[in-house]
Every structure is written in structure tokens, then in C-alpha cells.
Design an enzyme around this catalytic site. Structure first.
Site, mmCIF file in Angstrom:
data_model
loop_
_atom_site.group_PDB
_atom_site.id
_atom_site.type_symbol
_atom_site.label_atom_id
_atom_site.label_comp_id
_atom_site.label_asym_id
_atom_site.label_seq_id
_atom_site.Cartn_x
_atom_site.Cartn_y
_atom_site.Cartn_z
ATOM 1 N N GLU A 41 -13.107 35.934 15.937
ATOM 2 C CA GLU A 41 -12.848 34.524 16.238
ATOM 3 C C GLU A 41 -12.572 33.772 14.959
ATOM 4 O OE1 GLU A 41 -16.308 32.977 18.181
ATOM 5 O OE2 GLU A 41 -16.124 34.393 19.836
ATOM 6 N N LYS A 49 -13.262 30.976 12.278
ATOM 7 C CA LYS A 49 -14.469 30.249 11.855
ATOM 8 C C LYS A 49 -14.053 28.802 11.601
ATOM 9 C CE LYS A 49 -18.494 30.592 8.883
ATOM 10 N NZ LYS A 49 -18.610 29.194 8.573
ATOM 11 N N ASP A 71 -14.056 25.012 10.717
ATOM 12 C CA ASP A 71 -14.762 24.268 9.680
ATOM 13 C C ASP A 71 -15.171 22.888 10.203
ATOM 14 O OD1 ASP A 71 -15.879 24.172 7.244
ATOM 15 O OD2 ASP A 71 -14.019 23.889 6.112
ATOM 16 N N TYR A 93 -17.973 28.429 21.527
ATOM 17 C CA TYR A 93 -17.862 29.857 21.235
ATOM 18 C C TYR A 93 -19.143 30.665 21.444
ATOM 19 C CZ TYR A 93 -19.529 27.817 16.829
ATOM 20 O OH TYR A 93 -20.220 27.099 15.909
ATOM 21 N N LYS A 110 -15.459 35.087 4.912
ATOM 22 C CA LYS A 110 -14.951 33.816 4.373
ATOM 23 C C LYS A 110 -13.675 34.064 3.581
ATOM 24 C CE LYS A 110 -17.384 30.271 4.101
ATOM 25 N NZ LYS A 110 -18.731 29.892 3.833
ATOM 26 N N CYS A 157 -3.041 6.422 -28.783
ATOM 27 C CA CYS A 157 -2.557 6.155 -27.421
ATOM 28 C C CYS A 157 -1.082 6.551 -27.304
ATOM 29 C CB CYS A 157 -2.735 4.679 -27.097
ATOM 30 S SG CYS A 157 -1.974 4.214 -25.541
ATOM 31 N N CYS A 210 0.858 2.971 -26.727
ATOM 32 C CA CYS A 210 0.956 1.884 -27.719
ATOM 33 C C CYS A 210 0.588 2.343 -29.119
ATOM 34 C CB CYS A 210 0.077 0.708 -27.311
ATOM 35 S SG CYS A 210 -1.683 1.046 -27.530
ATOM 36 N N CYS A 256 -8.001 3.944 -24.699
ATOM 37 C CA CYS A 256 -7.193 3.072 -25.539
ATOM 38 C C CYS A 256 -7.794 1.680 -25.337
ATOM 39 C CB CYS A 256 -5.740 3.089 -25.068
ATOM 40 S SG CYS A 256 -4.789 1.729 -25.744
ATOM 41 N N CYS A 281 -2.163 -3.191 -24.591
ATOM 42 C CA CYS A 281 -1.431 -1.939 -24.383
ATOM 43 C C CYS A 281 -0.619 -2.056 -23.093
ATOM 44 C CB CYS A 281 -2.407 -0.769 -24.266
ATOM 45 S SG CYS A 281 -1.564 0.773 -23.836
HETATM 46 S S1 IVH Z 1 -21.219 31.992 16.080
HETATM 47 C C1 IVH Z 1 -25.429 33.259 16.710
HETATM 48 N N1 IVH Z 1 -18.645 31.474 16.017
HETATM 49 O O1 IVH Z 1 -20.282 28.933 11.328
HETATM 50 C C2 IVH Z 1 -24.043 32.761 16.676
HETATM 51 N N2 IVH Z 1 -20.052 30.275 14.532
HETATM 52 O O2 IVH Z 1 -22.053 30.348 9.307
HETATM 53 C C3 IVH Z 1 -23.847 31.734 15.667
HETATM 54 N N3 IVH Z 1 -18.865 28.603 13.174
HETATM 55 O O3 IVH Z 1 -23.413 27.673 12.210
HETATM 56 C C4 IVH Z 1 -22.556 31.082 15.527
HETATM 57 N N4 IVH Z 1 -16.859 28.969 13.971
HETATM 58 O O4 IVH Z 1 -21.344 26.258 12.775
HETATM 59 C C5 IVH Z 1 -19.855 31.192 15.498
HETATM 60 N N5 IVH Z 1 -16.350 31.090 16.115
HETATM 61 C C6 IVH Z 1 -17.541 30.807 15.603
HETATM 62 C C7 IVH Z 1 -17.717 29.825 14.606
HETATM 63 C C8 IVH Z 1 -18.988 29.587 14.088
HETATM 64 C C9 IVH Z 1 -17.571 28.250 13.135
HETATM 65 C C10 IVH Z 1 -19.905 28.015 12.304
HETATM 66 C C11 IVH Z 1 -21.159 27.612 13.032
HETATM 67 C C12 IVH Z 1 -22.259 28.410 12.395
HETATM 68 C C13 IVH Z 1 -21.655 28.798 11.081
HETATM 69 C C14 IVH Z 1 -22.221 30.144 10.646
#
Ligand code: IVH
Length: 669
Positions: free
Chosen positions: A112, A114, A116, A221, A309, A403, A406, A421, A426
Site C-alpha cells: 500500500e 504510505k 503522509d 487502510y 521509506k 557589499c 554598494c 551591509c 545602499c
Molecule cells: S498500517 C497496524 N497503512 O504510517 C497497522 N499505516 O509508520 C498500522 N500510514 O501510524 C498502520 N499509510 O499513520 C498503515 N497504508 C498505510 C499507511 C499507514 C500511512 C501511517 C500511519 C501509521 C504510520 C506508521
């Protein structure tokens, strides 16, 4: 209407509107027009107003906010909200897979994105939305129900009557962040660094009206207790939650083995810049719930999932020079001049090096091959010099002592890191005056921030007000500059051209005559109608005006006795800049004209001063305090005692919406 019919109609409207929300915000497939939606919403609002006994807390009418809390209540997570262990390399992913196999499990994985944002837990009872909570410390979170209700992709009613907890991420789209930051820059407010901070700040508002305006969104999710619904795999759980009407991410994918994971990562590393929301990695979860159970948890993390990451994208390029710019306060900034390099989809040619110490710490030499990256995916930064790529032809960095504009001696005070400066004459200090000239309440030239003016000044394109109107001559150079491009340069030149038609008060305010604020500029323009006429007035004549005291009068007289200023004005006129007052003569509006207004609190779409200016353009009067004479009080966010007083005195109150629609009708926005 008899009560039963009313109740039925309310239920019907709630259903239609929730369905419309779902189609629009979850499925991204609108089924009715905005006008139809608004009409039905207004019908529902009216009915709920007249029959409050039938109004539900989860009604679509509550999605615009309105609920204000005085502090966040705590909510206990009966199942802790855990976070995930981060991994950064292929080896770590392989190690994760091996560990799982060693425990006798043959895993399939769900990959999935991640997201932000910030995680949220949602509770539904018999299908009705009950509470929303932040993660907090994982065990105790904060109750953000009032704000979650304003997130249109969170259903207030599920597609069946499940009692259920689901978890996911609240986020802000890149486009919303850009819009919000645009508004904030107009109001001179600090910009939000990234989508995550912006989402977190919005959800922690006590007043849900503010959260409602931030257009937050969700991806759901996680189902904490799948067994209760007889669900055997995570992938099934995602489908199940989708069927309940929750917004699940369509990019999630069931994959086999490490190769499947690596392919997914590769695919989304490439797609990342094209997504409408920010992601910072990929989450990898064991699909089978029984296997998840078997693997269990550490005190902090599940053992069946990891977060890969993305590395910040770093690119190598050559540091061809270090040049120095002077800010309007006289501060000197060294800048890296780089061979153009593509980082995260945009070309980087320059990066700030902040100050002398920063360059010394990094040991940079001119001619070095350096790695650059975009910090927070926005501002380019030089990470380090690649020492192994040195040829011996690199040049030592030498901080300048004079400067660049100037030539006066620079100073670095003890304990400070920046060089300044200190010459108050200036020419770099003119930047301040130039920024003022183009600012919103002066000539209002859109697209001209302080940074741009500093750039143009330091590059020698603009040294005086007149140069602004000759910027066209540098068009090709501007297009070449980092971060500008043809479209923004074209827009800027159009805005400059349009500003020539401004009414006198803008020019007068923009000239920066000491003590002449926008209100005084308006008063003088209204009274004397043309700049020529004003320029002939003596200080005694000027003082006859109610709000003009001796100092202001003297400043105005002095300004127009200075030949340089007269030359400037003549030149501006020759360039076609209007010097006549155009204000009320062309504008009139019976709702505003002749009335006294007080604007209080923060109006989200426009600064207070600008609203006051418009009121005054339409013949109204804007004042700072509420009295019996006040006709209308316009209240924004955090309106305090003035709103209270207005209510006590029974004065007409306008909210943001009313103001917005009026200004829209007048063509002011
Ligand atoms: S699963 C036990 N799925 O990432 C399951 N987390 O570092 C826990 N996050 O605290 C979370 N996208 O805020 C999961 N597709 C995703 C996610 C996700 C972002 C965040 C979430 C979590 C942090 C973990």
C-alpha cells in the site's frame, strides 16, 4: 406539512445528499450538479431549522462545521494504534520476508502507499458515525469527532448497520496545500511546510468551521478486528471496508514474494510526483490474518508489517559559482549557482547556502561536484561535496567583505552568523520600497513577492519603480530563471500592464510617502481627484482635511517639492500609468453604500484591509469599533468581543459566506 411527512422528507434529503457526497468524494463520480446539491441542502437546512427535533448530528448540513469545542476530550483506544518499523533498503525487505518464512508462513503481501498525513480511528455504531480520534500516544488519543464530520469522504452512515472501528489516514491534497499557502502568503502568514503538517494543524482546530474549509480527505487502510466480521485476509478487509462506503486506496495491491514488493516500490517511486497527495513510502503487510495473529506484536510494532521509506531524491551536479544577494534588511546571502539538474520533476539551478558558516561546515569549493536534494520535496538544498570527484582545479570559497551592491564594508556582529551591509542608503534597501509598490494594497501586481523582487533586484533587472514597467525588456532572461517559466512570466507582465489602470489611491499609497497609509491615500485621492492637483497643495491646505495632521501635511508637501519625485511621476505618466481617482465614481452598491461596517476576526479568503478598501470603494465606511452607529459587523474566524458587542446591540451580523457571495456578485473575487 404534517410532522410525519417532514420527518420522511428530512430522511430522504439526508439520504440523497449523503449519497451525492459519496459519489463525489469517495467514488470521484458526481451524480448531481453543485446547484442541485445546494438546493437540496438548503431545503434540508430550512426543515431542520423549523423541526429541530428531526435534525441529526450526522446530517449533511453539519459538514460545513459550526461546532466549537473548548478542549479536546481523550479517547481510549481499546486496541492500541501502533506505528510501523521503518526500513530503507531492499536488504531489509528481504530480511523481513525471510523472518516470516522462518516462522513457517508462506506469505502473500499487500503493498500500500504510505500516505503522509496523520492516522485516525473512526467508530461507527449501527452504521452511524460516532467518533473520530487521533492516534495520540497509541493508547489514548484525542477526540476530533467535530472536525472529522466535516471531511466529506468520511461517510456519516455506512452502507449497512455495522458497529465497527476502522483506521486510516487523514491527509491534505497537494493542490489544497498550494491553495492554502497562496492565501496565507497574501495575508503575510507563515507558509505550511508540507501536507502532513497542514493536515495535522487543520484537524487540531477547536472550531470545526476552520477544519471544514481545509478540504481534508481520507484513505482508510486498517480494520483492527477482522475476525468479528469473519474476514480472513487484509485484502478482503480492504474490499469489505470499501463496500461499507469508506474510501480505500485503489493503488493497494496483492503481491507474491519479495519481487512483487520491489516492483510495487519501483512503480510508485516513479508515479509519486504524479499523485495528487503526498506519500513517503510503501507499507508492506502480510495478507493472511491468521498469519498476522501468529506473528503477533512487539511492544511498539506489529511483526507482520513494515514501512519502506523513500530516500530523499539526491542528484549530482556541479557547483559552478557562489554568488551573493542582498536582502532588503541588508542581509547577505550566498547562493549556489548549479549546473541545471532535474530533482523530483523540476529543474534546479540555484540553491541557498544561507551564510558563510554553512559553506565552511560543508567544505564546499567552487567547481565541486555536489549532491543536491529537495528538502521537504520543495526547497532545493546542497547536501555535500563529493570529495572523490575533486580534480584539484576547484577554487577555495572566499566570503566577500564588501557589499556586492554598494561596495561598503560588510559587518558580522559578534554572536551573529549573517553578514550585513549597514549602509542605509545602499540601493538594496530600495527593495523594501519596491516590494511595497507592488504589494496588494498598493499597485496590487499579482505574482510579485518579496523573494522575486530580491531576485530581480540582485540580477539588475529592477532597481527602481520605473524598471518594473520596463521588465518586458528582460522577458527572455526571466523565462530562463529557475522556478519562473514562460507562463508565470507572461502572467506577471500582464499584471504589471493591468496595474497601469489602477485608481490614484493605489499609486499614491505605493509611492511610499512617509506616513501615508492606504486610508489616507484614499482620502487624498477622493478629495483632490488627480495627482497633479494634489501635488500643488500646500501643507496648510492639506491640513484643512479632517484626518490630516501637520506631520502628514508636511511629508506630502515635501514629497512633491523634491525634483526626483516629480521626475518619477512624470516618467510614470509617460508610461501610461493612471494618476486619476477612479473610485466611487464608477462603483456603487446599495447594500454597502452609506453604511458603517466593522470587520472582525480572520476572513479566510481575503485580508481585512482589503475588505475595508472594497467597502470604502463602494461608498461604505469601515471602522474599527462597534457602536450603536454600526450598521453591519462582518465576522470571521476567532471574532471576539466585537461580535459579542454586536449581538448585544442587535446589529446585523454577516458571516463569511454572506460576504463572499456579495463580493462575488460585485466581481471583486
Ligand atoms: S498500517 C497496524 N497503512 O504510517 C497497522 N499505516 O509508520 C498500522 N500510514 O501510524 C498502520 N499509510 O499513520 C498503515 N497504508 C498505510 C499507511 C499507514 C500511512 C501511517 C500511519 C501509521 C504510520 C506508521
Amino acid at each position: 406539512m404534517e410532522q410525519l411527512r417532514v420527518k420522511e422528507r428530512i430522511e430522504e434529503l439526508v439520504h440523497i445528499l449523503e449519497e451525492a457526497n459519496y459519489n463525489y468524494y469517495v467514488l470521484d463520480n458526481p451524480t448531481i450538479t453543485d446547484q442541485e446539491f445546494d438546493q437540496l441542502l438548503r431545503e434540508l437546512e430550512k426543515l431542520e431549522e423549523n423541526y429541530p427535533q428531526f435534525a441529526s448530528i450526522n446530517s449533511p448540513t453539519k459538514r460545513v462545521g459550526g461546532m466549537v469545542i473548548d478542549k479536546f476530550k481523550k479517547i481510549n483506544h481499546t486496541i492500541p494504534m501502533l506505528s510501523l518499523p521503518d526500513v530503507f533498503s531492499e536488504e531489509e525487505i528481504v530480511a523481513f520476508d525471510e523472518r516470516i518464512r522462518k516462522s513457517g508462513i508462506e506469505p502473500d503481501y499487500v503493498c500500500e502507499l504510505k500516505i503522509d498525513g496523520l492516522s485516525v480511528s473512526l467508530h461507527y455504531e449501527k452504521g452511524e458515525f460516532l467518533t473520530g480520534a487521533t492516534r495520540g500516544n497509541g493508547v489514548i488519543g484525542e477526540d476530533i469527532t467535530h472536525n472529522v464530520r466535516t471531511i466529506k469522504s468520511v461517510p456519516m452512515k455506512l452502507k449497512n448497520e455495522s458497529t465497527i472501528e476502522v483506521r486510516g489516514e487523514i491527509y491534505m491534497s497537494k493542490e489544497t496545500l498550494a491553495k492554502l499557502n497562496h492565501q496565507r502568503s497574501e495575508l503575510n502568514m507563515p507558509l505550511l511546510q508540507n501536507c502532513r503538517n497542514a493536515a495535522a494543524g487543520s484537524i487540531r482546530q477547536l472550531d470545526s468551521k476552520i477544519a471544514a474549509k481545509r478540504s481534508l480527505d481520507t484513505w482508510i487502510y486498517h480494520l483492527p478486528n477482522p475476525e468479528d466480521y469473519n474476514i480472513k485476509t487484509h485484502y478482503e478487509a480492504l474490499k469489505f471496508m470499501k463496500q461499507l462506503g469508506l474510501k480505500t486506496n485503489p493503488e493497494s495491491k496483492l503481491v507474491h514474494g519479495v519481487n512483487g514488493i520491489l516492483e510495487f516500490i519501483k512503480e510508485y517511486t516513479e508515479k509519486r510526483p504524479t499523485l495528487s497527495y503526498d506519500i513517503d513510502g510503501v507499507v508492506i503487510k502480510v495478507n493472511d490474518i491468521a498469519s498476522q495473529k501468529k506473528l503477533g506484536f512487539t511492544s511498539k510494532y506489529p511483526k507482520w508489517a513494515i514501512a519502506y521509506k523513500f530516500p530523499a531524491e539526491e542528484v549530482l551536479t556541479k557547483l559552478t559559482d557562489i554568488i551573493f544577494t542582498v536582502g532588503r534588511t541588508g542581509r547577505i546571502t550566498p547562493n549556489a549557482v548549479l549546473e541545471p539538474a532535474l530533482v523530483m520533476g523540476s529543474t534546479v539551478k540555484r540553491a541557498t547556502l544561507h551564510n558563510e558558516d554553512y559553506i565552511i561546515e560543508k567544505g564546499l569549493k567552487i567547481g565541486d561536484i555536489v549532491s543536491i536534494r529537495k528538502a521537504g520535496d520543495v526547497i532545493p538544498e546542497v547536501v555535500e561535496a563529493k570529495l572523490e570527484r575533486r580534480t584539484g582545479n576547484e577554487k577555495e570559497f572566499q566570503m566577500i567583505t564588501k557589499c556586492p551592491i554598494c561596495d561598503s564594508e560588510l559587518e558580522k556582529k559578534v554572536g551573529q552568523i549573517d553578514h550585513y551591509c549597514l549602509n542605509s542608503n545602499c540601493p538594496a534597501r530600495h527593495i523594501e520600497g519596491l516590494v511595497h509598490f507592488v504589494s496588494r494594497h498598493a499597485m496590487n501586481i499579482d505574482g510579485f513577492g518579496e523573494k522575486i523582487m530580491e531576485d530581480f533586484f540582485n540580477l539588475g533587472f529592477i532597481k527602481s519603480i520605473l524598471d518594473i514597467y520596463h521588465l518586458e525588456n528582460h522577458k527572455e532572461d526571466l523565462i530562463e530563471l529557475e522556478g519562473y517559466g514562460k507562463k508565470s512570466v507572461d502572467n506577471l507582465l500582464i499584471a504589471i500592464e493591468n496595474s497601469k489602470q489602477n485608481s490614484l489611491e493605489r499609486l499614491l499609497f505605493g509611492l511610499g510617502i512617509s506616513g501615508i497609509g492606504d486610508k489616507t491615500a484614499l482620502l487624498l485621492s477622493r478629495t483632490y481627484k488627480t495627482l497633479e492637483n494634489l501635488s500643488t497643495k500646500t501643507k496648510e491646505e492639506l491640513q484643512e482635511l479632517k484626518d490630516i495632521g501637520p506631520i502628514l501635511a508636511k511629508n506630502v508637501e515635501e514629497y512633491f517639492s523634491n525634483v526626483d519625485n516629480i521626475t518619477l511621476i512624470n516618467n510614470l505618466k509617460e508610461l501610461g500609468i493612471n494618476t486619476k481617482y477612479l473610485g466611487e465614481e464608477i462603483k456603487n452598491n446599495e447594500i454597502i453604500s452609506g453604511k458603517r461596517f466593522v470587520v472582525t476576526g480572520t476572513i479566510s479568503f481575503m485580508g481585512r484591509e482589503e475588505i475595508e478598501q472594497i467597502i470604502s470603494n463602494y461608498g461604505g465606511q469601515a471602522s474599527g469599533s462597534v457602536s450603536k452607529k454600526t450598521d453591519v459587523v462582518i465576522v470571521g474566524e476567532k471574532a471576539g468581543s466585537k461580535e459579542t458587542k454586536a449581538r448585544e446591540l442587535g446589529i446585523e451580523i454577516w458571516g463569511e459566506e454572506k460576504l463572499y457571495s456579495l463580493l462575488k456578485n460585485l466581481g471583486e473575487i
